[in-house]
Design a protein around this motif. Structure first.
Motif, PDB file in Angstrom:
ATOM      1  N   UNK A 171       0.823  -1.206   0.000  1.00  0.00           N
ATOM      2  CA  UNK A 171       0.000   0.000   0.000  1.00  0.00           C
ATOM      3  C   UNK A 171       0.851   1.247   0.000  1.00  0.00           C
ATOM      4  N   UNK A 172       1.869   1.337  -0.877  1.00  0.00           N
ATOM      5  CA  UNK A 172       2.796   2.473  -0.830  1.00  0.00           C
ATOM      6  C   UNK A 172       2.164   3.762  -1.333  1.00  0.00           C
ATOM      7  N   UNK A 173       2.689   4.873  -0.850  1.00  0.00           N
ATOM      8  CA  UNK A 173       2.299   6.188  -1.343  1.00  0.00           C
ATOM      9  C   UNK A 173       3.282   6.690  -2.397  1.00  0.00           C
ATOM     10  N   UNK A 174       4.462   6.089  -2.426  1.00  0.00           N
ATOM     11  CA  UNK A 174       5.515   6.439  -3.368  1.00  0.00           C
ATOM     12  C   UNK A 174       6.230   5.157  -3.767  1.00  0.00           C
ATOM     13  N   UNK A 175       6.474   4.977  -5.070  1.00  0.00           N
ATOM     14  CA  UNK A 175       7.236   3.827  -5.558  1.00  0.00           C
ATOM     15  C   UNK A 175       8.521   4.330  -6.199  1.00  0.00           C
ATOM     16  N   UNK A 176       9.641   3.756  -5.778  1.00  0.00           N
ATOM     17  CA  UNK A 176      10.933   4.005  -6.396  1.00  0.00           C
ATOM     18  C   UNK A 176      11.278   2.784  -7.232  1.00  0.00           C
ATOM     19  N   UNK A 177      11.660   2.993  -8.474  1.00  0.00           N
ATOM     20  CA  UNK A 177      12.000   1.883  -9.362  1.00  0.00           C
ATOM     21  C   UNK A 177      13.378   2.156  -9.950  1.00  0.00           C
ATOM     22  N   UNK A 178      14.322   1.256  -9.657  1.00  0.00           N
ATOM     23  CA  UNK A 178      15.709   1.442 -10.066  1.00  0.00           C
ATOM     24  C   UNK A 178      16.006   0.567 -11.277  1.00  0.00           C
ATOM     25  N   UNK A 179      15.968   1.157 -12.475  1.00  0.00           N
ATOM     26  CA  UNK A 179      16.200   0.436 -13.729  1.00  0.00           C
ATOM     27  C   UNK A 179      15.358  -0.849 -13.785  1.00  0.00           C
ATOM     28  N   UNK A 180      14.043  -0.766 -13.612  1.00  0.00           N
ATOM     29  CA  UNK A 180      13.229  -1.985 -13.472  1.00  0.00           C
ATOM     30  C   UNK A 180      13.126  -2.810 -14.739  1.00  0.00           C
ATOM     31  N   UNK A 181      13.486  -2.252 -15.899  1.00  0.00           N
ATOM     32  CA  UNK A 181      13.361  -3.012 -17.150  1.00  0.00           C
ATOM     33  C   UNK A 181      14.706  -3.194 -17.847  1.00  0.00           C
ATOM     34  N   UNK A 182      15.801  -2.926 -17.145  1.00  0.00           N
ATOM     35  CA  UNK A 182      17.119  -2.981 -17.778  1.00  0.00           C
ATOM     36  C   UNK A 182      17.466  -4.370 -18.286  1.00  0.00           C
ATOM     37  N   UNK A 183      16.943  -5.416 -17.633  1.00  0.00           N
ATOM     38  CA  UNK A 183      17.293  -6.784 -18.026  1.00  0.00           C
ATOM     39  C   UNK A 183      16.198  -7.457 -18.852  1.00  0.00           C
ATOM     40  N   UNK A 184      15.199  -6.680 -19.295  1.00  0.00           N
ATOM     41  CA  UNK A 184      14.061  -7.258 -20.009  1.00  0.00           C
ATOM     42  C   UNK A 184      14.124  -6.939 -21.496  1.00  0.00           C
ATOM     43  N   UNK A 185      13.447  -7.777 -22.294  1.00  0.00           N
ATOM     44  CA  UNK A 185      13.361  -7.494 -23.724  1.00  0.00           C
ATOM     45  C   UNK A 185      12.380  -6.342 -23.949  1.00  0.00           C
ATOM     46  N   UNK A 186      12.386  -5.745 -25.150  1.00  0.00           N
ATOM     47  CA  UNK A 186      11.560  -4.548 -25.382  1.00  0.00           C
ATOM     48  C   UNK A 186      10.078  -4.738 -25.088  1.00  0.00           C
ATOM     49  N   UNK A 187       9.496  -5.882 -25.508  1.00  0.00           N
ATOM     50  CA  UNK A 187       8.056  -6.083 -25.282  1.00  0.00           C
ATOM     51  C   UNK A 187       7.738  -6.171 -23.798  1.00  0.00           C
TER      52      UNK A 187
END
Length: 258
Positions: A171-187
């Motif tokens: 139930x966060x009020x703020x989300x921090x995302x550190x390079x969350x898609x760096x290891x994923x393919x484009x789709x």
């Protein structure tokens, strides 16, 4: 616990400076993140993006300047107050942080461990209401049908969406995302970021997300902030930027390093 009013930013950094072993990582950075906004934090490797995110929830403390996160200064918090603040701030990492041998459902439920008094072993050891909330969050990221599947059998994109669901269970009020898609393919990258963007809009959760991919930053974020050499060099609405202009942040850094 500090409260913030509707008009207050969920995050305010004022003249932040941070060094490690005599090397300046952040230098005079000031930034505000309004409630409910999706802000992309861009810039070349070594620009200070990860350090900035860790200052927000008190994993690092600034050498100078002040941080206000959800109305709290992490540097001035007691241990108990800092734990309470971190419960209000979700963190999505590049490497997912899941337990591979456990099911998607149990990994999501682990997002609530900070609120439970006793250790938990297995899905059925969690309260019924919490299990229902976990299924709801998995459904929101499109993975309710895979809730009993081991996480190490899921694709990278699916694992990151499990990590997002786990964060949402807080139930966060703020989300921090550190390079969350760096290891994923484009789709998979597009799907994960679209999920974060949709949930930010639906729940009014602010998101500060570091990204290298210029096109993804422009297509997802309300606002784009860029760091270079530890300094904030750009802070504008995404709609006012072009990919070519944003890429110059990286080109200039490469020319300087060369």
């Amino acid at each position: 616990m500090a409260e913030i009013t509707n008009g207050d930013p969920v995050l305010r950094l004022s003249d932040i400076g941070k060094s490690f072993d005599g090397v300046t990582v952040l230098d005079g950075v000031s930034l505000e993140v309004p409630r409910g906004s999706f802000v992309a934090l861009t810039g070349p490797s070594g620009a200070g993006k990860s350090t900035l995110l860790r200052l927000v929830n008190g994993m690092h403390l600034p050498d100078r300047g002040t941080v206000s996160t959800l109305g709290e200064n992490p540097a001035a918090c007691s241990r108990a107050r800092l734990r309470a603040l971190r419960a209000r701030v979700g963190f999505v990492f590049q490497q997912f942080g899941l337990v591979g041998r456990l099911s998607a459902m149990e990994n999501v439920l682990m997002g609530a461990l900070a609120t439970l008094r006793l250790p938990r072993y297995g899905v059925m050891s969690y309260p019924r209401a919490l299990r229902a909330r976990a299924v709801e969050q998995l459904d929101r990221v499109g993975l309710a049908d895979q809730r009993f599947q081991r996480c190490d059998t899921l694709s990278g994109g699916q694992q990151q969406r499990v990590a997002v669901a786990r964060t949402l269970l807080q139930g966060p009020e703020l989300i921090l995302a550190d390079e969350p898609v760096a290891s994923l393919d484009p789709a998979a990258s597009v799907l994960v970021l679209d999920t974060l963007k949709r949930i930010s809009a639906e729940d009014g959760i602010s998101v500060l997300c570091s990204l290298h991919q210029v096109e993804l930053a422009l297509s997802t974020a309300d606002r784009v902030v860029a760091l270079r050499g530890g300094r904030l060099v750009l802070d504008e609405p995404a709609r006012d930027l072009t990919a070519a202009r944003l890429r110059t942040i990286y080109d200039l850094a490469g020319a300087r390093d060369g």
